[in-house]
Design an enzyme around this catalytic site. Structure first.
Site, PDB file in Angstrom:
ATOM      1  CG  ASP A  26      -2.090   0.949   1.094  1.00 54.34           C
ATOM      2  OD1 ASP A  26      -2.354   1.423  -0.030  1.00 54.34           O
ATOM      3  OD2 ASP A  26      -2.730   1.233   2.124  1.00 54.34           O
ATOM      4  CG  ASN A  28       1.916   1.541  -5.160  1.00 56.69           C
ATOM      5  OD1 ASN A  28       2.824   1.358  -4.363  1.00 56.69           O
ATOM      6  ND2 ASN A  28       1.397   0.574  -5.908  1.00 56.69           N
ATOM      7  NE  ARG A  30      -1.430   6.755   1.287  1.00 58.66           N
ATOM      8  CZ  ARG A  30      -1.502   5.861   2.261  1.00 58.66           C
ATOM      9  NH1 ARG A  30      -1.249   6.208   3.498  1.00 58.66           N
ATOM     10  NH2 ARG A  30      -1.826   4.609   1.990  1.00 58.66           N
ATOM     11  CG  HIS A  43      -0.542   2.218  -9.186  1.00 57.40           C
ATOM     12  ND1 HIS A  43      -0.705   1.871  -7.861  1.00 57.40           N
ATOM     13  CD2 HIS A  43      -1.640   2.956  -9.507  1.00 57.40           C
ATOM     14  CE1 HIS A  43      -1.846   2.366  -7.405  1.00 57.40           C
ATOM     15  NE2 HIS A  43      -2.434   3.033  -8.382  1.00 57.40           N
ATOM     16  CD  GLU A  73     -13.478  -4.920  -1.382  1.00 52.50           C
ATOM     17  OE1 GLU A  73     -12.283  -5.278  -1.292  1.00 52.50           O
ATOM     18  OE2 GLU A  73     -14.420  -5.736  -1.369  1.00 52.50           O
ATOM     19  CG  ASN A  74      -7.998  -1.799  -5.122  1.00 51.39           C
ATOM     20  OD1 ASN A  74      -7.099  -2.614  -4.952  1.00 51.39           O
ATOM     21  ND2 ASN A  74      -8.231  -0.827  -4.231  1.00 51.39           N
ATOM     22  NE  ARG A  77      -7.733   2.336  -5.372  1.00 55.60           N
ATOM     23  CZ  ARG A  77      -6.522   2.322  -4.856  1.00 55.60           C
ATOM     24  NH1 ARG A  77      -5.488   2.608  -5.611  1.00 55.60           N
ATOM     25  NH2 ARG A  77      -6.338   2.017  -3.591  1.00 55.60           N
ATOM     26  NE  ARG A 200      -7.839   0.998   5.395  1.00 54.59           N
ATOM     27  CZ  ARG A 200      -7.577   2.291   5.596  1.00 54.59           C
ATOM     28  NH1 ARG A 200      -7.675   2.805   6.803  1.00 54.59           N
ATOM     29  NH2 ARG A 200      -7.218   3.069   4.587  1.00 54.59           N
TER      30      ARG A 200
HETATM   31  C1  IPE Z   1      -5.463  -2.630  -0.183  1.00 57.43           C
HETATM   32  O1  IPE Z   1      -5.145  -1.293  -0.308  1.00 57.43           O
HETATM   33  C2  IPE Z   1      -5.431  -3.304  -1.511  1.00 57.43           C
HETATM   34  C3  IPE Z   1      -4.111  -3.441  -2.131  1.00 57.43           C
HETATM   35  C4  IPE Z   1      -2.975  -3.119  -1.590  1.00 57.43           C
HETATM   36  C5  IPE Z   1      -4.117  -4.045  -3.438  1.00 57.43           C
HETATM   37  P1  IPE Z   1      -6.256  -0.153  -0.469  1.00 57.43           P
HETATM   38  O2  IPE Z   1      -5.540   1.139  -0.572  1.00 57.43           O
HETATM   39  O3  IPE Z   1      -7.179  -0.498  -1.569  1.00 57.43           O
HETATM   40  O4  IPE Z   1      -7.056  -0.260   0.906  1.00 57.43           O
HETATM   41  P2  IPE Z   1      -7.922   0.838   1.669  1.00 57.43           P
HETATM   42  O5  IPE Z   1      -8.914   1.370   0.685  1.00 57.43           O
HETATM   43  O6  IPE Z   1      -6.999   1.891   2.134  1.00 57.43           O
HETATM   44  O7  IPE Z   1      -8.542   0.094   2.812  1.00 57.43           O
HETATM   45  C1  IPE Z   2      -1.710   0.259  -3.316  1.00 55.98           C
HETATM   46  O1  IPE Z   2      -1.437   1.630  -3.346  1.00 55.98           O
HETATM   47  C2  IPE Z   2      -1.901  -0.316  -4.695  1.00 55.98           C
HETATM   48  C3  IPE Z   2      -3.306  -0.662  -5.005  1.00 55.98           C
HETATM   49  C4  IPE Z   2      -4.305  -0.630  -4.175  1.00 55.98           C
HETATM   50  C5  IPE Z   2      -3.578  -1.067  -6.374  1.00 55.98           C
HETATM   51  P1  IPE Z   2      -2.618   2.699  -3.319  1.00 55.98           P
HETATM   52  O2  IPE Z   2      -3.012   3.020  -4.703  1.00 55.98           O
HETATM   53  O3  IPE Z   2      -3.727   2.245  -2.450  1.00 55.98           O
HETATM   54  O4  IPE Z   2      -1.875   3.936  -2.664  1.00 55.98           O
HETATM   55  P2  IPE Z   2      -2.491   4.969  -1.632  1.00 55.98           P
HETATM   56  O5  IPE Z   2      -3.007   4.172  -0.468  1.00 55.98           O
HETATM   57  O6  IPE Z   2      -3.575   5.699  -2.344  1.00 55.98           O
HETATM   58  O7  IPE Z   2      -1.342   5.841  -1.267  1.00 55.98           O
HETATM   59 MG    MG Z   3      -4.096   2.473  -0.468  1.00 56.67          MG
END
Ligand code: IPE
Ligand code: IPE
Ligand code: MG
Length: 248
Positions: A26, A28, A30, A43, A73-74, A77, A200
């Site tokens: 997690d 990427n 930010r 990413h 859940e992604n 986005r 979490r």
């Molecule tokens: C969890 O990260 C999923 C992955 C790392 C692929 P998210 O960024 O989607 O989780 P939340 O939304 O902060 O809980």
């Molecule tokens: C995790 O990084 C990668 C995926 C969930 C695909 P994020 O994209 O969730 O990065 P933040 O949490 O927004 O920084």
């Molecule tokens: Mg994230």
């Protein structure tokens, strides 16, 4: 780095360390935002970190590495981010397949493939097939994966077996249900690491992590290194896992 045994010239690995480490990669987005770049830039930087961590596994005695790449859940986005991630997954497999194969990595994917496009699914199938004979490190990539979704799909298949008369409801116990999970061939994770400061689970390996140790660290995934991985894996050995029992 593991210590090299002078007699055998092989790496000494701690036998009390975690055999299966799972990582919620997690932060990427930010990481990119802090640099004034689009989220996809983060990413891409994140995907590049995977090779070093996979390569660190044998030295650390880690046989199984499971990484969370995309959750059920992604899809919430933006369409642009989702499409960019799907392109990245395809490119990652195409670029890394040969290297993974040559380094003795066995790759598996978990998650529901039904929502993924045909081209990506065939690349996933090909990579699984190509690396099926490898045993140095078992890398599992969770793609369109959700713990609740996985248990629900398992329950559905179990119910189907019962409806077909091939199983009785009396056969349904934890062991039988686990056989219907995407992870049925894998041991449960011993250690789950989440980067980026969020404490979490976000629907990752819910069933399998019942007794896993957790490590939440502030580092954003694109900054995660082999050294930090080694430190966390090393610290795991000092933990006292009781699995509900009392130590004699
Ligand atoms: C969890 O990260 C999923 C992955 C790392 C692929 P998210 O960024 O989607 O989780 P939340 O939304 O902060 O809980
Ligand atoms: C995790 O990084 C990668 C995926 C969930 C695909 P994020 O994209 O969730 O990065 P933040 O949490 O927004 O920084
Ligand atoms: Mg994230």
């Amino acid at each position: 780095m593991g210590q090299v045994d002078q007699k055998t010239m092989t790496n000494k690995v701690p036998d009390h360390g975690p055999k299966h480490v799972a990582i919620i990669m997690d932060g990427n987005g930010r990481w990119a935002q802090m640099r004034g770049k689009p989220r996809l830039f983060g990413h891409h930087a994140g995907a590049k970190r995977i090779r070093e961590i996979v390569e660190a596994c044998p030295d650390q005695g880690v046989k199984y590495l499971t990484i969370f790449a995309f959750s059920t859940e992604n899809w919430k986005r933006t369409q642009a981010e989702v499409a960019g991630l799907m392109r990245l997954f395809r490119a990652y497999i195409q670029h890394e397949a040969r290297d993974l194969f040559q380094r003795g990595v066995r790759v598996r994917f978990i998650g529901d493939r039904i929502k993924l496009d045909d081209k990506l699914v065939s690349l996933m199938d090909e990579l699984e097939l190509l690396t099926a004979g490898n045993d140095r490190v078992h890398l599992t990539i969770a793609l369109n994966y959700g713990g609740r979704d996985e248990v629900t799909r398992a329950a559905q298949r179990l119910a189907y077996e019962i409806e077909m008369g091939r199983l009785s409801y009396k056969d349904v116990d934890a062991e039988t249900l686990a056989k219907f999970l995407d992870t049925h061939v894998l041991p449960d994770p011993d250690l789950v690491i989440r980067t980026s400061g969020e404490a979490r689970i976000s629907n990752f390996l819910l069933w399998q992590s019942a007794y896993a140790e957790y490590e939440f660290i502030d580092t954003l995934w694109p900054d995660f290194t082999e050294a930090e991985f080694a430190r966390i894996v090393g610290a795991y050995g000092t933990r006292d896992r009781r699995f509900g029992a009392v130590k004699a």
